[in-house]
Design an enzyme around this catalytic site. Sequence first.
Site, PDB file in Angstrom:
ATOM      1  N   SER A   1      -0.381   3.648  -7.463  1.00 43.36           N
ATOM      2  CA  SER A   1       0.963   3.648  -8.042  1.00 43.36           C
ATOM      3  C   SER A   1       1.431   5.066  -8.325  1.00 43.36           C
ATOM      4  O   SER A   1       0.638   5.951  -8.603  1.00 43.36           O
ATOM      5  CB  SER A   1       0.977   2.841  -9.332  1.00 43.36           C
TER       6      SER A   1
ATOM      7  N   LYS B   1      -3.056  -4.180  -9.926  1.00 47.62           N
ATOM      8  CA  LYS B   1      -1.866  -3.464  -9.429  1.00 47.62           C
ATOM      9  C   LYS B   1      -0.651  -4.400  -9.408  1.00 47.62           C
ATOM     10  O   LYS B   1       0.467  -3.996  -9.732  1.00 47.62           O
ATOM     11  CB  LYS B   1      -2.145  -2.901  -8.025  1.00 47.62           C
TER      12      LYS B   1
ATOM     13  N   HIS C   1       0.601  -4.733 -12.837  1.00 43.95           N
ATOM     14  CA  HIS C   1       1.298  -3.474 -13.141  1.00 43.95           C
ATOM     15  C   HIS C   1       2.731  -3.537 -12.600  1.00 43.95           C
ATOM     16  O   HIS C   1       3.689  -3.212 -13.305  1.00 43.95           O
ATOM     17  CB  HIS C   1       0.532  -2.303 -12.507  1.00 43.95           C
ATOM     18  N   ASN C   2       2.880  -3.969 -11.363  1.00 45.51           N
ATOM     19  CA  ASN C   2       4.223  -4.025 -10.785  1.00 45.51           C
ATOM     20  C   ASN C   2       5.098  -5.052 -11.511  1.00 45.51           C
ATOM     21  O   ASN C   2       6.288  -4.826 -11.711  1.00 45.51           O
ATOM     22  CB  ASN C   2       4.157  -4.381  -9.291  1.00 45.51           C
TER      23      ASN C   2
ATOM     24  N   GLU D   1       6.280  -3.556 -14.573  1.00 47.10           N
ATOM     25  CA  GLU D   1       7.342  -2.594 -14.211  1.00 47.10           C
ATOM     26  C   GLU D   1       8.685  -3.339 -14.097  1.00 47.10           C
ATOM     27  O   GLU D   1       9.709  -2.869 -14.609  1.00 47.10           O
ATOM     28  CB  GLU D   1       6.939  -1.947 -12.877  1.00 47.10           C
TER      29      GLU D   1
HETATM   30  P1  NBP Z   1       5.131   1.647   5.002  1.00 47.50           P
HETATM   31  O1  NBP Z   1       4.837   0.482   4.134  1.00 47.50           O
HETATM   32  O2  NBP Z   1       6.511   1.890   5.427  1.00 47.50           O
HETATM   33  O3  NBP Z   1       4.199   1.523   6.312  1.00 47.50           O
HETATM   34  C1  NBP Z   1       4.267   2.480   7.334  1.00 47.50           C
HETATM   35  C2  NBP Z   1       2.947   2.619   8.031  1.00 47.50           C
HETATM   36  O4  NBP Z   1       2.478   1.341   8.474  1.00 47.50           O
HETATM   37  C3  NBP Z   1       3.058   3.488   9.258  1.00 47.50           C
HETATM   38  O5  NBP Z   1       1.866   4.214   9.380  1.00 47.50           O
HETATM   39  C4  NBP Z   1       3.185   2.466  10.369  1.00 47.50           C
HETATM   40  O6  NBP Z   1       2.772   2.945  11.627  1.00 47.50           O
HETATM   41  C5  NBP Z   1       2.243   1.420   9.889  1.00 47.50           C
HETATM   42  N1  NBP Z   1       2.416   0.099  10.519  1.00 47.50           N
HETATM   43  C6  NBP Z   1       3.435  -0.770  10.446  1.00 47.50           C
HETATM   44 BR1  NBP Z   1       5.007  -0.466   9.546  1.00 47.50          BR
HETATM   45  N2  NBP Z   1       3.232  -1.905  11.144  1.00 47.50           N
HETATM   46  C7  NBP Z   1       2.024  -1.739  11.680  1.00 47.50           C
HETATM   47  C8  NBP Z   1       1.236  -2.548  12.541  1.00 47.50           C
HETATM   48  N3  NBP Z   1       1.634  -3.764  12.908  1.00 47.50           N
HETATM   49  N4  NBP Z   1       0.031  -2.082  12.925  1.00 47.50           N
HETATM   50  C9  NBP Z   1      -0.385  -0.871  12.537  1.00 47.50           C
HETATM   51  N5  NBP Z   1       0.329  -0.035  11.741  1.00 47.50           N
HETATM   52  C10 NBP Z   1       1.509  -0.472  11.310  1.00 47.50           C
HETATM   53  O7  NBP Z   1       4.541   2.996   4.357  1.00 47.50           O
HETATM   54  P2  NBP Z   1       4.468   3.525   2.850  1.00 47.50           P
HETATM   55  O8  NBP Z   1       5.767   3.372   2.148  1.00 47.50           O
HETATM   56  O9  NBP Z   1       3.835   4.848   2.942  1.00 47.50           O
HETATM   57  O10 NBP Z   1       3.469   2.499   2.155  1.00 47.50           O
HETATM   58  C11 NBP Z   1       2.133   2.316   2.595  1.00 47.50           C
HETATM   59  C12 NBP Z   1       1.501   1.221   1.749  1.00 47.50           C
HETATM   60  O11 NBP Z   1       1.484   1.663   0.378  1.00 47.50           O
HETATM   61  C13 NBP Z   1       2.275  -0.084   1.757  1.00 47.50           C
HETATM   62  O12 NBP Z   1       1.388  -1.164   1.642  1.00 47.50           O
HETATM   63  C14 NBP Z   1       3.125   0.007   0.513  1.00 47.50           C
HETATM   64  O13 NBP Z   1       3.494  -1.264   0.005  1.00 47.50           O
HETATM   65  C15 NBP Z   1       2.186   0.732  -0.436  1.00 47.50           C
HETATM   66  N6  NBP Z   1       2.839   1.489  -1.520  1.00 47.50           N
HETATM   67  C16 NBP Z   1       3.991   2.153  -1.298  1.00 47.50           C
HETATM   68  C17 NBP Z   1       4.577   2.879  -2.327  1.00 47.50           C
HETATM   69  C18 NBP Z   1       5.851   3.657  -2.090  1.00 47.50           C
HETATM   70  O14 NBP Z   1       6.389   4.181  -3.071  1.00 47.50           O
HETATM   71  N7  NBP Z   1       6.317   3.776  -0.870  1.00 47.50           N
HETATM   72  C19 NBP Z   1       3.964   2.919  -3.581  1.00 47.50           C
HETATM   73  C20 NBP Z   1       2.760   2.262  -3.761  1.00 47.50           C
HETATM   74  C21 NBP Z   1       2.203   1.533  -2.723  1.00 47.50           C
HETATM   75  P3  NBP Z   1       3.848   3.541  12.672  1.00 47.50           P
HETATM   76  O15 NBP Z   1       4.126   4.925  12.220  1.00 47.50           O
HETATM   77  O16 NBP Z   1       3.145   3.469  13.963  1.00 47.50           O
HETATM   78  O17 NBP Z   1       5.053   2.648  12.606  1.00 47.50           O
END
Ligand code: NBP
Length: 481
Positions: free
Chosen positions: A130, A184, A187-188, A191
């Site tokens: 988080s 987690k 936590h959400n 939030e």
């Molecule tokens: P995203 O949730 O937007 O995911 C993007 C990544 O997933 C890229 O590397 C993409 O590869 C890959 N991907 C996807 Br989309 N579909 C795929 C598939 N079918 N097979 C393999 N790879 C795939 O990224 P993020 O916002 O950095 O979040 C990552 C994780 O962390 C998520 O689970 C999210 O819920 C969690 N999270 C996010 C936050 C936040 O603030 N963003 C906070 C806490 C937790 P590509 O580049 O090839 O498309």
Amino acid sequence: MSQKADIALIGLAVMGQNLILNMDSKGFIVCAYNRTIEKVTQFLNNEAKGSNVIGATSLQDMVSKLRIPRKIMLLVKAGSAVDEFINNLIPLLQPGDIIIDGGNSEYQDTARRCNELEVKGLLYVGSGVSGGEEGARYGPSLMPGGHHEAWKHIQPIFQSICAKADNEPCCEWVGEGGAGHFVKMVHNGIEYGDMQLICEAYDLMRNLGLTQSEMSKQFARWNSEELDSFLIEITRDILNYKNSEGELLLRIRDTAGQKGTGKWTAIAALQYGVPVTLIGEAVFSRCLSALKNERVEASKLLKGAATKPSVANLQNFLNHIKHALYCAKIVSYAQGFMLMREAAKENGWNLNYGGIALMWRGGCIIRSAFLGNIKEAFTRNPQLSNLLLDGFFKKAIESGQESWRQVVSHAFMWGIPVPALSSALSFYDGYRSEKLPANLLQAQRDFFGAHTYELLGQEGKFVHTNWTGTGGNVSASTYDA
Ligand code: NBP
């Protein structure tokens, strides 16, 4: 041969990239990989330029560049992408290697993956992360759970990159199976609850005619008192934010979306039978906000309260709002901890509740001084059954509850929706009631469905009455109401 990497990170979107740079800044060698390979080169040539991060061109290449036991962290979209990567990694790994999922995965998926990998001798960790982009880069709150054997291998990395509060790491081992992702998820959910409470306080203040600048000042004051928290702080700044067209907040559409973790918390609450009412209301409030077109139509047709919002002493009432927000927040966290306690019982997790409060104390979106008070409550009494019974919180509600009741009753009279503030108050009144009207419920169920009831003083003994004299004396064995 070049130095091997300490850990590999798959998924070069916002979270993955920032976590890699965080690990790199702490002296760990990270191998970066992504489904779309071009993003690896792009990352190495831009954001990671000048760092010790190395890249991989395939999963095989990545695995060959890792120290044993291999540690591979996934930060990809939750769901099937995680399963696909796990399936592709299995044939490349050896017993004792570790796969970590840092995405927002559903805790039951994590528990399933743990079981599937255990059979193959691989260690699996589902870790809550988080703090968003900035947290990932400079210190997130990390909530790892799964195979405990993995903890000693990942602990140095996790406790080095995480946020620190009072010099302690906001990361501790949570428990077996899906425990990390469950915590987690809660936590959400919390939030969602905190955000809804703040929105209700804002709604009351604007209905009382405060300008944004005046409201911002209130939030600034509250942020220096017991409500000191990241969400109050950003609300202060949002209310103050102006661009060339003026105050931005006034031009934002009043409909909120969601990604599902709040909903999962509410579903888990129903599944475990724990009254997590405030988070439930926060989720439903977002659903109601999304019905914008319907609300616009209804606003023309449905009449509301006759009394217009006004108070004799504004400063007094603003203070009442602060107390109401604080008391409801205590209830929300008490409910969240009740849910974790029940899930722990059912799943055999040995959760450290003070440790969880500390993990949330820094780095994450709900970080606040208040979580320090929760940590202290569990330090005073690790067996504390409910936060509401801790001396500190008991006293806080005692001194704030008249204000809370004033705010909720005025809001009802003025026709201003306060679902989170009011449901928390109803919960509080229900929780402290020796007698609830469920005796009548039992009687009704027995009357129409022969579901039986228990008599006071004869608990555990279920009897049936033929209430009308025309029904039979046979009781029901199935539950349908
Ligand atoms: P995203 O949730 O937007 O995911 C993007 C990544 O997933 C890229 O590397 C993409 O590869 C890959 N991907 C996807 Br989309 N579909 C795929 C598939 N079918 N097979 C393999 N790879 C795939 O990224 P993020 O916002 O950095 O979040 C990552 C994780 O962390 C998520 O689970 C999210 O819920 C969690 N999270 C996010 C936050 C936040 O603030 N963003 C906070 C806490 C937790 P590509 O580049 O090839 O498309």
